[in-house]
Design a protein around this motif. Sequence first.
Motif, PDB file in Angstrom:
ATOM      1  N   MET A 109      -7.101  -8.783   4.091  1.00 57.14           N
ATOM      2  CA  MET A 109      -5.981  -9.343   3.335  1.00 57.14           C
ATOM      3  C   MET A 109      -4.779  -8.406   3.497  1.00 57.14           C
ATOM      4  SD  MET A 109      -7.419 -12.077   2.127  1.00 57.14           S
ATOM      5  CE  MET A 109      -8.343 -12.075   3.658  1.00 57.14           C
ATOM      6  N   ASP A 110      -3.921  -8.750   4.441  1.00 60.33           N
ATOM      7  CA  ASP A 110      -2.744  -7.925   4.757  1.00 60.33           C
ATOM      8  C   ASP A 110      -1.594  -8.389   3.865  1.00 60.33           C
ATOM      9  OD1 ASP A 110      -0.677  -6.505   5.863  1.00 60.33           O
ATOM     10  OD2 ASP A 110      -0.790  -7.422   7.848  1.00 60.33           O
ATOM     11  N   THR A 111      -1.309  -7.639   2.812  1.00 60.32           N
ATOM     12  CA  THR A 111      -0.381  -8.091   1.767  1.00 60.32           C
ATOM     13  C   THR A 111       1.013  -7.498   1.931  1.00 60.32           C
ATOM     14  OG1 THR A 111      -1.020  -6.260   0.304  1.00 60.32           O
ATOM     15  CG2 THR A 111      -2.294  -8.291   0.129  1.00 60.32           C
ATOM     16  N   TRP A 112       2.022  -8.363   1.883  1.00 57.20           N
ATOM     17  CA  TRP A 112       3.407  -7.878   1.815  1.00 57.20           C
ATOM     18  C   TRP A 112       3.951  -8.131   0.406  1.00 57.20           C
ATOM     19  CZ3 TRP A 112       7.876 -10.075   0.143  1.00 57.20           C
ATOM     20  CH2 TRP A 112       9.018  -9.277   0.247  1.00 57.20           C
ATOM     21  N   TRP A 113       4.497  -7.090  -0.182  1.00 60.18           N
ATOM     22  CA  TRP A 113       5.155  -7.189  -1.489  1.00 60.18           C
ATOM     23  C   TRP A 113       5.914  -5.908  -1.725  1.00 60.18           C
ATOM     24  CZ3 TRP A 113       2.811  -4.651  -6.088  1.00 60.18           C
ATOM     25  CH2 TRP A 113       1.687  -3.889  -5.759  1.00 60.18           C
ATOM     26  N   GLN A 114       6.538  -5.743  -2.891  1.00 61.57           N
ATOM     27  CA  GLN A 114       7.397  -4.598  -3.164  1.00 61.57           C
ATOM     28  C   GLN A 114       7.263  -4.152  -4.618  1.00 61.57           C
ATOM     29  OE1 GLN A 114      11.114  -6.739  -2.303  1.00 61.57           O
ATOM     30  NE2 GLN A 114      11.388  -5.496  -0.484  1.00 61.57           N
ATOM     31  N   THR A 115       7.789  -2.958  -4.890  1.00 60.90           N
ATOM     32  CA  THR A 115       7.895  -2.508  -6.288  1.00 60.90           C
ATOM     33  C   THR A 115       8.596  -3.594  -7.106  1.00 60.90           C
ATOM     34  OG1 THR A 115       8.125  -0.220  -5.520  1.00 60.90           O
ATOM     35  CG2 THR A 115       8.797  -0.673  -7.789  1.00 60.90           C
ATOM     36  N   GLU A 116       9.639  -4.177  -6.526  1.00 61.06           N
ATOM     37  CA  GLU A 116      10.440  -5.158  -7.239  1.00 61.06           C
ATOM     38  C   GLU A 116       9.694  -6.472  -7.487  1.00 61.06           C
ATOM     39  OE1 GLU A 116      13.334  -2.625  -4.754  1.00 61.06           O
ATOM     40  OE2 GLU A 116      11.303  -3.420  -4.563  1.00 61.06           O
ATOM     41  N   THR A 117       8.829  -6.870  -6.552  1.00 61.85           N
ATOM     42  CA  THR A 117       8.165  -8.174  -6.712  1.00 61.85           C
ATOM     43  C   THR A 117       7.004  -8.096  -7.696  1.00 61.85           C
ATOM     44  OG1 THR A 117       6.540  -7.935  -4.924  1.00 61.85           O
ATOM     45  CG2 THR A 117       8.742  -8.749  -4.312  1.00 61.85           C
ATOM     46  N   GLY A 118       6.442  -6.891  -7.874  1.00 65.74           N
ATOM     47  CA  GLY A 118       5.353  -6.707  -8.844  1.00 65.74           C
ATOM     48  C   GLY A 118       4.005  -7.185  -8.371  1.00 65.74           C
ATOM     49  N   MET A 119       3.972  -8.181  -7.494  1.00 64.62           N
ATOM     50  CA  MET A 119       2.716  -8.813  -7.071  1.00 64.62           C
ATOM     51  C   MET A 119       2.793  -9.158  -5.585  1.00 64.62           C
ATOM     52  SD  MET A 119       3.252 -12.685  -8.563  1.00 64.62           S
ATOM     53  CE  MET A 119       3.738 -13.926  -7.354  1.00 64.62           C
ATOM     54  N   PHE A 120       1.630  -9.522  -4.999  1.00 64.39           N
ATOM     55  CA  PHE A 120       1.589  -9.967  -3.607  1.00 64.39           C
ATOM     56  C   PHE A 120       2.507 -11.179  -3.437  1.00 64.39           C
ATOM     57  CE2 PHE A 120      -3.232  -9.012  -4.106  1.00 64.39           C
ATOM     58  CZ  PHE A 120      -3.012  -7.656  -4.018  1.00 64.39           C
ATOM     59  N   MET A 121       3.278 -11.194  -2.334  1.00 64.87           N
ATOM     60  CA  MET A 121       4.196 -12.309  -2.081  1.00 64.87           C
ATOM     61  C   MET A 121       3.843 -13.072  -0.806  1.00 64.87           C
ATOM     62  SD  MET A 121       6.311 -12.252  -4.626  1.00 64.87           S
ATOM     63  CE  MET A 121       7.866 -13.020  -4.222  1.00 64.87           C
ATOM     64  N   ILE A 122       3.599 -12.334   0.277  1.00 66.38           N
ATOM     65  CA  ILE A 122       3.148 -12.958   1.530  1.00 66.38           C
ATOM     66  C   ILE A 122       1.783 -12.361   1.822  1.00 66.38           C
ATOM     67  CG2 ILE A 122       3.571 -13.189   4.005  1.00 66.38           C
ATOM     68  CD1 ILE A 122       6.587 -13.058   3.344  1.00 66.38           C
ATOM     69  N   THR A 123       0.782 -13.216   1.903  1.00 67.80           N
ATOM     70  CA  THR A 123      -0.599 -12.713   1.962  1.00 67.80           C
ATOM     71  C   THR A 123      -1.563 -13.816   2.394  1.00 67.80           C
ATOM     72  OG1 THR A 123      -2.415 -11.824   0.597  1.00 67.80           O
ATOM     73  CG2 THR A 123      -0.837 -13.227  -0.525  1.00 67.80           C
ATOM     74  N   PRO A 124      -2.598 -13.462   3.133  1.00 68.22           N
ATOM     75  CA  PRO A 124      -3.652 -14.456   3.369  1.00 68.22           C
ATOM     76  C   PRO A 124      -4.544 -14.594   2.135  1.00 68.22           C
ATOM     77  CG  PRO A 124      -4.118 -12.413   4.560  1.00 68.22           C
ATOM     78  CD  PRO A 124      -2.859 -12.188   3.774  1.00 68.22           C
ATOM     79  N   LEU A 125      -5.456 -15.514   2.180  1.00 66.87           N
ATOM     80  CA  LEU A 125      -6.591 -15.610   1.264  1.00 66.87           C
ATOM     81  C   LEU A 125      -7.834 -15.592   2.146  1.00 66.87           C
ATOM     82  CD1 LEU A 125      -4.301 -16.671  -0.690  1.00 66.87           C
ATOM     83  CD2 LEU A 125      -6.054 -18.076  -1.744  1.00 66.87           C
ATOM     84  N   PRO A 126      -9.016 -15.352   1.602  1.00 64.66           N
ATOM     85  CA  PRO A 126     -10.206 -15.289   2.457  1.00 64.66           C
ATOM     86  C   PRO A 126     -10.441 -16.560   3.285  1.00 64.66           C
ATOM     87  CG  PRO A 126     -10.692 -14.353   0.311  1.00 64.66           C
ATOM     88  CD  PRO A 126      -9.317 -14.949   0.214  1.00 64.66           C
TER      89      PRO A 126
END
Length: 639
Positions: A418-435
């Motif tokens: 699960m290669d997750t893209w997000w930021q301090t600002e977004t707080g949560m995963f934004m662009i990400t796969p699921l299993p």
Amino acid sequence: MLPESAVREAEIHAAEHELYPPSPEVVRSAWVQDWESIARRAEADPEGFWAERALELEWFSPWNQVLDDSEKPFYRWFVGAKVNIVHNCLDRHMKTWRKNKLALIWESEKGEVRTFSYFALNREVSKFANVLKSMGIRKGDRVTIYMGRVPELPIAMLACAKIGAIHSVVYGGFSVEALHGRIEDSQSKLAITCDGAFLNGKIVELKQIMDEALKRSPTVENVIVVKRTGREVNMEAGRDLWYHDLMGLPIANGKCETEVMDAEDPLYILYTSGTTGKPKAVLHVHGGYMVGIYTTLKYVFDIKDEDRWWCAADPGWVTGHSYIVYAPLLCGATSLMYEGAPTYPYPNRWWQMVEKYGITILYAAPTAIRGLMRFGEAWPNRYDLSSLRLLGSVGEPINPEAWRWYYRVIGKERCPIMDTWWQTETGMFMITPLPCVALKPGSGTRPFFGIQADVVDEEGKPVKNGDEGYLVIKTPWPAMLRTIYGDPDRYVEQYWSKYPGLYLTGDSAKKDDDGYFWIIGRVDDVIKVSGYRLGTAEIESALVSYPAVAEAAAIGLPHDVRGHTIYAYVLLKTGQAPSDDLAETLRLHVGHEMGPIAKPEKIIFVDKLPKTRSGKIMRRVLKARAMGLPEGDLTTLED
């Protein structure tokens, strides 16, 4: 093309058509088995999607509006609802069998182990919350936490949140100046630290650094010190108090009422480097943040009650806030927290712990993966890693070569990454796969449910598939930052002014024909070293503060292990001569001002710096020269 790594571009091109579909077994057992149908439903009704997820958690009173966008970009979520994130992390588990489940397993660098059930963790948090209240800490007060990776760090964070105080965690590797600036900006009333921290067998002098920082911080009334190393430290009478002494007093009662908070009440501030010298204090709140991180951890990492989750980050960064401290507890998970570095004392440490604790999900930074890759396959192959079922990547784009090694050697070709893209600002995963999603090495695949992202050009128009542009988010999301603490104008200017109505991430990216996103890197002047964001302006300010330096420019160059390494170009004052000794002195000076992570790899003395006619240093030109790449359009160059 935006001024980013040509190396990354070439890697992406090679990996775009390399597909790793999930196995039927992985899909069958996942929370989400059909990505498309949920994505379509969430896109058609994002507020309905988030409201359904929010109903899986407990609220003191319900919301009267899911999203209020009447004062864009100051969005408000779950308007009118009353809640406290700690009620959902701990209190509600006290009513179920989970109160006897392990919440946290902690292992020290030396191999000591401490464990906390949900019941025990709740008791410790309640005790410390009562200590904080006895010291006059109330709802809305700011508390700075500057500690090593010990259980008392999440306990302190949760205790603050429980009584409505706002925690500001400062990473334990930051220097006096960085710590002081964050205490001053937040106007903290209380500081919590350790006598020291262990890292790579050495002691980080946290209390000493805190003492220095507090010499110019009049707002701090008390300092609570956790005994970790047992070394003698200065304890200032009337100000400094030992954690263990306070926790042994009658005031440290194991029962403490959780403060009823508005969904939009502040939970924490966390500082992140910006393109100007002053770090930004990103503000997150109780309600929407809670819903966002709970939902993303549950769906992306498919958290089940039998899992053993290990997020191998530091609690001092947003990854630690969201996915070490809060989200695992919201999901009722068992987490591992490790004090030390991945290769101490040997490069087997992580794999040893995966085997020892039966870790099922490992979430780590590409920096660490690349670092461990250097030692070959023999170290991990000595251990039974068969408990692992999912892997994850966080902090920066993972290069395809490291992805493949992680997948093959650690996941044995059966654990989706699960290669997750997000930021301090977004707080949560934004662009990400699921299993259940087919993977491509180095791509975060597609936006999470309810998130709309795009890649646009300088004018804000969507670019063609395969072209690089600015990554933007088109719709609000629950865990988004609410503002920059104390500076709402900067919040608007930084994130919403370039393309009104679109959130500017500051990253360059491209999208392929399958709709998969590929993050290229930062487009602004922020350097990511080992996953940590450092502002070029901060590094340059540190260099210029040295008496011999007239001007400086810092750039980040690609590095096989650390992601980027810092090169600094220095213009000396008249009468000063370049030398190897001076270069080393400047490196150490930056380390003292900002912390060891910011020390430049190389200091290059120059007679002039490339600038625009308006006086802006053209860092992309320096970067292109350093990498032997074309320098691009030089029409705005002064000389």
